[in-house]
Design a protein around this motif. Structure first.
Motif, PDB file in Angstrom:
ATOM      1  N   MET A 118       0.525  -1.344   0.363  1.00 21.09           N
ATOM      2  CA  MET A 118       0.095   0.228  -0.110  1.00 21.09           C
ATOM      3  C   MET A 118       1.212   1.231   0.049  1.00 21.09           C
ATOM      4  SD  MET A 118      -3.361  -0.949   0.247  1.00 21.09           S
ATOM      5  CE  MET A 118      -4.274   0.704   0.342  1.00 21.09           C
ATOM      6  N   ARG A 119       1.682   1.067   0.740  1.00 24.74           N
ATOM      7  CA  ARG A 119       2.965   2.328   0.840  1.00 24.74           C
ATOM      8  C   ARG A 119       3.393   2.660  -0.171  1.00 24.74           C
ATOM      9  NH1 ARG A 119       1.884   6.772   1.700  1.00 24.74           N
ATOM     10  NH2 ARG A 119       0.763   6.260   4.170  1.00 24.74           N
ATOM     11  N   LEU A 120       4.065   1.536  -0.582  1.00 24.84           N
ATOM     12  CA  LEU A 120       5.178   1.792  -2.049  1.00 24.84           C
ATOM     13  C   LEU A 120       3.658   2.126  -3.169  1.00 24.84           C
ATOM     14  CD1 LEU A 120       7.409   0.901  -3.660  1.00 24.84           C
ATOM     15  CD2 LEU A 120       6.622  -0.808  -4.117  1.00 24.84           C
ATOM     16  N   TYR A 121       2.803   1.621  -3.158  1.00 30.10           N
ATOM     17  CA  TYR A 121       1.893   2.469  -4.819  1.00 30.10           C
ATOM     18  C   TYR A 121       1.398   3.929  -4.034  1.00 30.10           C
ATOM     19  CZ  TYR A 121       0.597  -2.122  -7.711  1.00 30.10           C
ATOM     20  OH  TYR A 121       0.831  -2.608  -8.488  1.00 30.10           O
ATOM     21  N   ALA A 122       1.068   4.188  -3.054  1.00 29.57           N
ATOM     22  CA  ALA A 122       0.870   5.367  -2.860  1.00 29.57           C
ATOM     23  C   ALA A 122       2.023   6.243  -2.957  1.00 29.57           C
ATOM     24  CB  ALA A 122       0.816   5.679  -1.368  1.00 29.57           C
ATOM     25  N   PHE A 123       3.676   5.573  -2.673  1.00 32.93           N
ATOM     26  CA  PHE A 123       4.455   6.918  -2.660  1.00 32.93           C
ATOM     27  C   PHE A 123       4.928   6.678  -4.592  1.00 32.93           C
ATOM     28  CE2 PHE A 123       9.071   5.465  -4.651  1.00 32.93           C
ATOM     29  CZ  PHE A 123       9.713   6.783  -3.918  1.00 32.93           C
ATOM     30  N   LEU A 124       4.485   5.828  -5.620  1.00 28.53           N
ATOM     31  CA  LEU A 124       4.778   5.865  -7.007  1.00 28.53           C
ATOM     32  C   LEU A 124       3.917   6.694  -7.279  1.00 28.53           C
ATOM     33  CD1 LEU A 124       5.030   2.454  -7.381  1.00 28.53           C
ATOM     34  CD2 LEU A 124       6.796   3.688  -7.373  1.00 28.53           C
ATOM     35  N   GLY A 125       2.397   6.445  -6.948  1.00 26.08           N
ATOM     36  CA  GLY A 125       1.560   7.390  -7.890  1.00 26.08           C
ATOM     37  C   GLY A 125       1.766   9.164  -7.178  1.00 26.08           C
ATOM     38  N   LYS A 126       2.266  10.061  -5.504  1.00 26.60           N
ATOM     39  CA  LYS A 126       3.174  10.778  -5.981  1.00 26.60           C
ATOM     40  C   LYS A 126       3.802  11.096  -7.055  1.00 26.60           C
ATOM     41  CE  LYS A 126      -0.352  12.854  -2.909  1.00 26.60           C
ATOM     42  NZ  LYS A 126      -0.557  13.976  -3.227  1.00 26.60           N
ATOM     43  N   GLU A 127       4.709  10.307  -6.594  1.00 29.96           N
ATOM     44  CA  GLU A 127       6.491  10.576  -7.698  1.00 29.96           C
ATOM     45  C   GLU A 127       6.050  10.951  -8.868  1.00 29.96           C
ATOM     46  OE1 GLU A 127       9.532  10.710  -6.488  1.00 29.96           O
ATOM     47  OE2 GLU A 127       9.362  11.422  -4.829  1.00 29.96           O
ATOM     48  N   PHE A 128       4.544   9.915  -9.836  1.00 27.47           N
ATOM     49  CA  PHE A 128       4.281   9.941 -10.983  1.00 27.47           C
ATOM     50  C   PHE A 128       3.526  11.280 -11.551  1.00 27.47           C
ATOM     51  CE2 PHE A 128       4.552   5.509 -11.392  1.00 27.47           C
ATOM     52  CZ  PHE A 128       5.920   5.002 -11.647  1.00 27.47           C
ATOM     53  N   GLN A 129       2.362  11.478 -10.472  1.00 26.93           N
ATOM     54  CA  GLN A 129       1.944  12.619 -10.287  1.00 26.93           C
ATOM     55  C   GLN A 129       2.967  14.122 -10.491  1.00 26.93           C
ATOM     56  OE1 GLN A 129       1.234  15.355  -8.079  1.00 26.93           O
ATOM     57  NE2 GLN A 129      -0.770  15.683  -9.208  1.00 26.93           N
ATOM     58  N   ARG A 130       3.831  14.472 -10.032  1.00 25.07           N
ATOM     59  CA  ARG A 130       4.702  15.588  -9.284  1.00 25.07           C
ATOM     60  C   ARG A 130       5.015  15.507 -11.140  1.00 25.07           C
ATOM     61  NH1 ARG A 130       6.955  12.822  -4.591  1.00 25.07           N
ATOM     62  NH2 ARG A 130       5.840  13.917  -2.716  1.00 25.07           N
TER      63      ARG A 130
END
Length: 606
Positions: free
Chosen positions: A206-218
């Motif tokens: 869950m944390r990894l996908y939240a992290f990837l989502g934020k990194e990509f969104q930036r």
């Protein structure tokens, strides 16, 4: 200015090249302390990792500790292509099909965990998290409908997906090392541990996908509407998904409260295993397109020659080597009331050495800052290698004058080679540095060469530091002490003193390399002294946060680009049909890495 402290009430000022970094005090761990007359006391036994308050959440500690795994996932070819929008639709369909199998396993694992929980609030929290997973499954179904194909049924479960789902469901069923089999649990409390263990195996995902989502969104442009995976990115960067990840971590904390230290260790092992399985999942996605990372993926050892160059002080190390040599000199010096043997090289007392080092350091720091200011143009200029080279010739002259003062002072007289080697064995290197070089040197098929270019006064210190970490196949280009029967005379054989010496060594190495193979050069450095090599290399990577490097580079037209966003941009160009030869030196662009993990992920991958 950072200070090294000894057991004496008088601090020892940092030595010369610490001043070059101009890093804020809080940017790195504080230097180690002398606690005895043993010269090896300068170096603690373990890396100076960030101190985490005891009250900090369990999941946060694990996330920080296993940052390397999250970085490897972020830099995976699949993630780079997805972030850039260049990922082939067939690959994304396959990924979605595999992710559906993941989500179904998650939903079932939550169901099992809810059955094990003995607290109504915990049961309710698990139930809500399960509902979130079911909503996510609906989103995946919308993707399937949008593409008009049943990709889930068309794509069988691959081995990486199966490994994670079997691991997760086995954990949720109580098949955890050190725990009795379900149905044979001694007490209801024994059963509640399964809920905690299950959350430990789910939280990192869950944390990894939240992290990837934020990194990509930036990286999405504000008005970017044509990114094919914008919907996916928006889902995992959304506040609702971020909240779900946080709720999972909060629940893990709640369920872990009554557990023993040994049981918490089990949760950590499950967390780490889940992270490793996530890496395998991302790297297992079948790509039918070329990618720029890992760099070695496109490397043909029969035709290509990979040249890795690295600085040493504060690029590889936590503490500057000149400071270490100063500490050894001071601590091993004779006390004022001790008579030195006639055969021994005459040395200053500890107090005299301390005072002399302090004066040299203060003078160096003041003159270095003046020199940096003097070579800066009044306004920013366009990048031009020759102009930058000319400016750094002045800095090179200054470095040589400063080194001459050190020799004339006699502060390096009488150092014992064995003390230096023992210090090298205990020298703390940056996290991930040794493992990076180990992987390159052990992979003989890469046809890669490693060269360390360093201002370090004593090459023996570098060689010992690397060899104690199991890395012997390195070419060290540094200065060398002169010895008489293993005792330093105070003289140095100068080989690399300045930015001009470094770039000359860099050019000579490339020139001596066979021209039969296509060369790709990577330089990793942290200071102004590395600047010419950084911009001359095909790929220049800056590690650390040297303010003087940024100041000089920026004024001379050098751009500093964070590594991952830079790679996403390159991947986008690559996907649009750019030439495979996309790396070339003297572009004026340098990439900044926050750690050696980023460098490892980019160059070597998993």
């Amino acid at each position: 200015m950072r200070l090294l402290f000894s057991s004496s009430p008088h601090p020892i000022p940092t030595l010369f090249r610490l001043a070059r970094s101009h890093r804020p005090v809080c940017s790195s761990p504080p230097p180690p302390t002398w606690r005895s007359s043993n010269p090896m006391a300068i170096l603690p036994k373990s890396s100076a990792a960030a101190v985490i308050p005891s009250e900090e959440r369990l999941a946060t500690r694990f996330w920080i500790k296993y940052r390397r795994e999250s970085v490897l996932s972020l830099y995976s070819p699949f993630a780079l292509c997805l972030a850039s929008g260049s990922l082939k639709i067939e690959t994304f369909r396959h990924y979605i099909a595999q992710d559906v199998h993941f989500l179904k396993a998650f939903a079932h694992a939550y169901e099992l965990a809810e059955d094990c929980a003995d607290d109504d609030d915990a049961k309710l929290a698990i139930s809500e998290l399960r509902k979130g997973i079911l909503e996510e499954l609906k989103m995946h179904n919308s993707f399937v409908q949008e593409w008009g194909s049943d990709c889930v049924n068309e794509s069988p479960v691959n081995s990486a997906t199966l490994k994670y789902t079997e691991f997760l469901l086995a954990t949720a069923s109580g098949k955890v090392e050190g725990l009795k089999a379900p149905g044979k649990l001694a007490t209801p409390f024994e059963k509640t541990k399964i809920a905690a263990y299950t959350l430990g195996a789910m939280t990192p995902c869950m944390r990894l996908y939240a992290f990837l989502g934020k990194e990509f969104q930036r990286l999405l442009e504000p008005n970017e509407h044509n990114h094919p995976y914008k919907k996916w990115i928006e889902n995992y960067s959304s506040e609702s998904f971020q909240a779900s990840a946080l709720q999972t971590e909060d629940l893990l904390d709640k369920l872990s409260v009554p557990l023993t230290g040994e049981e918490l260790n089990i949760i950590e092992k499950l967390y780490h295993q889940a992270m490793k399985l996530e890496i395998e999942f991302f790297y297992s996605q079948p790509l039918t397109q070329p990618t720029i990372a890992p760099l070695t993926k496109q490397h043909d050892p029969e035709q290509d020659h990979l040249m890795i160059f690295s600085d040493f002080d504060l690029t590889c190390t936590v503490v500057d080597s000149s400071a270490i040599l100063a500490e050894i000199a001071i601590v091993t010096a004779s006390k004022p009331d001790q008579n030195q043997p006639a055969s021994q090289i005459a040395r200053m007392s500890s107090a005299e050495l301390r005072n002399t080092w302090g004066l040299l350091s203060t003078q160096y720091t003041e003159e270095y800052e003046q020199c940096i200011e003097s070579i800066l143009p009044s306004e920013k200029v366009e990048f031009n290698y020759e102009t930058l080279h000319k400016a750094l010739e002045q800095l090179s002259d200054f470095e040589k004058r400063a080194n001459s003062r050190v020799i004339e002072s006699g502060v390096l007289k009488g150092l014992n080679l064995e003390d230096i080697k023992r210090a090298g064995q205990r020298l703390i290197l940056q996290d991930g540095c040794i493992s990076f070089f180990q992987k390159i040197t052990k992979n003989k098929s890469l046809n890669a060469n490693i060269h360390v270019l360093s201002y370090c006064w004593c090459g023996d210190l570098i060689r010992t530091a690397f060899s104690s970490g199991g890395v012997d196949v390195l070419n060290i280009h540094a200065n060398e002490f002169n010895y008489e029967e293993s005792i330093s005379t105070g003289e140095i054989v100068w080989k690399v003193q300045s930015p001009i010496d470094k770039i000359q060594a860099f050019n000579d190495i490339l020139q001596d390399c066979s021209n039969e193979r296509k060369k790709l050069s990577v330089y990793i450095g942290d200071s102004v002294g590395d600047l010419l090599c950084l911009v001359k290399a095909d790929i220049g990577i800056v590690i650390g946060s040297s303010s003087s490097l940024r100041k000089v580079g920026s004024q001379y037209g050098v751009s500093f680009v964070p590594l991952f966003p830079g790679l996403v941009k390159k991947q986008k160009e690559f996907g649009e049909g750019a030439s495979p030869c996309i790396w070339k030196g003297q572009s004026g662009i340098l990439y900044t890495a926050s750690s050696w993990d980023d460098i490892h992920a980019f160059i070597l991958g998993w």
